[in-house]
Scaffold this motif. Sequence first.
Motif, PDB file in Angstrom:
ATOM      1  N   MET A   1       0.846  -1.174   0.000  1.00  0.00           N
ATOM      2  CA  MET A   1       0.000   0.000   0.000  1.00  0.00           C
ATOM      3  C   MET A   1       0.892   1.238   0.000  1.00  0.00           C
ATOM      4  SD  MET A   1      -2.957   1.117   2.716  1.00  0.00           S
ATOM      5  CE  MET A   1      -4.253   0.083   2.131  1.00  0.00           C
ATOM      6  N   ASP A   2       0.555   2.192  -0.772  1.00  0.00           N
ATOM      7  CA  ASP A   2       1.293   3.441  -0.867  1.00  0.00           C
ATOM      8  C   ASP A   2       1.179   4.212   0.454  1.00  0.00           C
ATOM      9  OD1 ASP A   2       0.940   6.486  -2.742  1.00  0.00           O
ATOM     10  OD2 ASP A   2       2.765   5.457  -2.107  1.00  0.00           O
ATOM     11  N   ALA A   3       2.232   4.903   0.851  1.00  0.00           N
ATOM     12  CA  ALA A   3       2.248   5.628   2.119  1.00  0.00           C
ATOM     13  C   ALA A   3       1.196   6.739   2.133  1.00  0.00           C
ATOM     14  CB  ALA A   3       3.629   6.198   2.375  1.00  0.00           C
ATOM     15  N   GLY A   4       1.021   7.413   1.015  1.00  0.00           N
ATOM     16  CA  GLY A   4       0.019   8.478   0.945  1.00  0.00           C
ATOM     17  C   GLY A   4      -1.393   7.953   1.124  1.00  0.00           C
ATOM     18  N   LEU A   5      -1.663   6.798   0.549  1.00  0.00           N
ATOM     19  CA  LEU A   5      -2.980   6.188   0.691  1.00  0.00           C
ATOM     20  C   LEU A   5      -3.222   5.744   2.135  1.00  0.00           C
ATOM     21  CD1 LEU A   5      -5.509   5.376  -0.847  1.00  0.00           C
ATOM     22  CD2 LEU A   5      -4.432   3.190  -1.334  1.00  0.00           C
ATOM     23  N   LEU A   6      -2.181   5.243   2.779  1.00  0.00           N
ATOM     24  CA  LEU A   6      -2.288   4.847   4.185  1.00  0.00           C
ATOM     25  C   LEU A   6      -2.609   6.047   5.066  1.00  0.00           C
ATOM     26  CD1 LEU A   6      -2.004   2.681   6.383  1.00  0.00           C
ATOM     27  CD2 LEU A   6       0.423   3.263   6.483  1.00  0.00           C
ATOM     28  N   VAL A   7      -1.932   7.154   4.837  1.00  0.00           N
ATOM     29  CA  VAL A   7      -2.193   8.376   5.602  1.00  0.00           C
ATOM     30  C   VAL A   7      -3.623   8.846   5.374  1.00  0.00           C
ATOM     31  CG1 VAL A   7      -1.564  10.813   5.834  1.00  0.00           C
ATOM     32  CG2 VAL A   7       0.215   9.075   5.675  1.00  0.00           C
ATOM     33  N   GLN A   8      -4.081   8.764   4.138  1.00  0.00           N
ATOM     34  CA  GLN A   8      -5.448   9.172   3.824  1.00  0.00           C
ATOM     35  C   GLN A   8      -6.456   8.307   4.572  1.00  0.00           C
ATOM     36  OE1 GLN A   8      -6.355   9.089  -0.328  1.00  0.00           O
ATOM     37  NE2 GLN A   8      -8.501   9.664  -0.026  1.00  0.00           N
ATOM     38  N   HIS A   9      -6.248   7.007   4.602  1.00  0.00           N
ATOM     39  CA  HIS A   9      -7.165   6.105   5.308  1.00  0.00           C
ATOM     40  C   HIS A   9      -7.161   6.375   6.809  1.00  0.00           C
ATOM     41  CE1 HIS A   9      -8.620   3.557   2.106  1.00  0.00           C
ATOM     42  NE2 HIS A   9      -7.382   3.417   1.638  1.00  0.00           N
ATOM     43  N   VAL A  10      -6.009   6.654   7.370  1.00  0.00           N
ATOM     44  CA  VAL A  10      -5.919   6.955   8.802  1.00  0.00           C
ATOM     45  C   VAL A  10      -6.658   8.250   9.115  1.00  0.00           C
ATOM     46  CG1 VAL A  10      -4.316   7.608  10.647  1.00  0.00           C
ATOM     47  CG2 VAL A  10      -3.808   5.638   9.204  1.00  0.00           C
ATOM     48  N   LEU A  11      -6.470   9.274   8.301  1.00  0.00           N
ATOM     49  CA  LEU A  11      -7.156  10.549   8.536  1.00  0.00           C
ATOM     50  C   LEU A  11      -8.669  10.427   8.399  1.00  0.00           C
ATOM     51  CD1 LEU A  11      -4.738  13.072   6.794  1.00  0.00           C
ATOM     52  CD2 LEU A  11      -5.078  12.685   9.237  1.00  0.00           C
ATOM     53  N   VAL A  12      -9.127   9.679   7.427  1.00  0.00           N
ATOM     54  CA  VAL A  12     -10.573   9.477   7.267  1.00  0.00           C
ATOM     55  C   VAL A  12     -11.125   8.702   8.462  1.00  0.00           C
ATOM     56  CG1 VAL A  12     -12.325   8.308   5.882  1.00  0.00           C
ATOM     57  CG2 VAL A  12     -10.578   9.681   4.774  1.00  0.00           C
ATOM     58  N   GLY A  13     -10.390   7.700   8.924  1.00  0.00           N
ATOM     59  CA  GLY A  13     -10.820   6.943  10.098  1.00  0.00           C
ATOM     60  C   GLY A  13     -10.907   7.814  11.341  1.00  0.00           C
ATOM     61  N   LEU A  14      -9.924   8.703  11.527  1.00  0.00           N
ATOM     62  CA  LEU A  14      -9.960   9.617  12.673  1.00  0.00           C
ATOM     63  C   LEU A  14     -11.134  10.594  12.575  1.00  0.00           C
ATOM     64  CD1 LEU A  14      -6.180  10.433  13.116  1.00  0.00           C
ATOM     65  CD2 LEU A  14      -7.626   9.081  14.641  1.00  0.00           C
ATOM     66  N   ALA A  15     -11.427  11.073  11.377  1.00  0.00           N
ATOM     67  CA  ALA A  15     -12.555  11.984  11.188  1.00  0.00           C
ATOM     68  C   ALA A  15     -13.877  11.286  11.497  1.00  0.00           C
ATOM     69  CB  ALA A  15     -12.553  12.535   9.770  1.00  0.00           C
ATOM     70  N   VAL A  16     -14.030  10.051  11.063  1.00  0.00           N
ATOM     71  CA  VAL A  16     -15.259   9.293  11.331  1.00  0.00           C
ATOM     72  C   VAL A  16     -15.398   9.024  12.832  1.00  0.00           C
ATOM     73  CG1 VAL A  16     -16.394   7.054  10.970  1.00  0.00           C
ATOM     74  CG2 VAL A  16     -15.417   8.286   9.040  1.00  0.00           C
ATOM     75  N   ALA A  17     -14.306   8.661  13.497  1.00  0.00           N
ATOM     76  CA  ALA A  17     -14.350   8.398  14.938  1.00  0.00           C
ATOM     77  C   ALA A  17     -14.689   9.671  15.706  1.00  0.00           C
ATOM     78  CB  ALA A  17     -13.016   7.830  15.409  1.00  0.00           C
ATOM     79  N   ALA A  18     -14.116  10.804  15.310  1.00  0.00           N
ATOM     80  CA  ALA A  18     -14.426  12.071  15.979  1.00  0.00           C
ATOM     81  C   ALA A  18     -15.890  12.453  15.766  1.00  0.00           C
ATOM     82  CB  ALA A  18     -13.506  13.167  15.456  1.00  0.00           C
TER      83      ALA A  18
END
Length: 74
Positions: free
Chosen positions: A1-18
């Motif tokens: 998995m590309d590092a940029g895509l991983l960062v994007q998935h983590v940020l979206v997950g944090l936004a959904v959790a918040a």
Amino acid sequence: MDAGLLVQHVLVGLAVAASAGYVVLTRFPRMARRLRGKLALGLVDSGRPALVRLGRKIAPDPSASRCGGCSGCD
């Protein structure tokens, strides 16, 4: 998995959790207060000094009203 895509998935997950946390706090204040109390009690009973401090910090205020404080019931 590309590092940029991983960062994007983590940020979206944090936004959904918040967002989910905000909905729980605003729509279900009594349930959120009970969850905070149970979590704080578990942390305080752990016996580890750092967790005890964290448990005391997140514990709900004992003098707060039982309804959650939104004043929507008045």
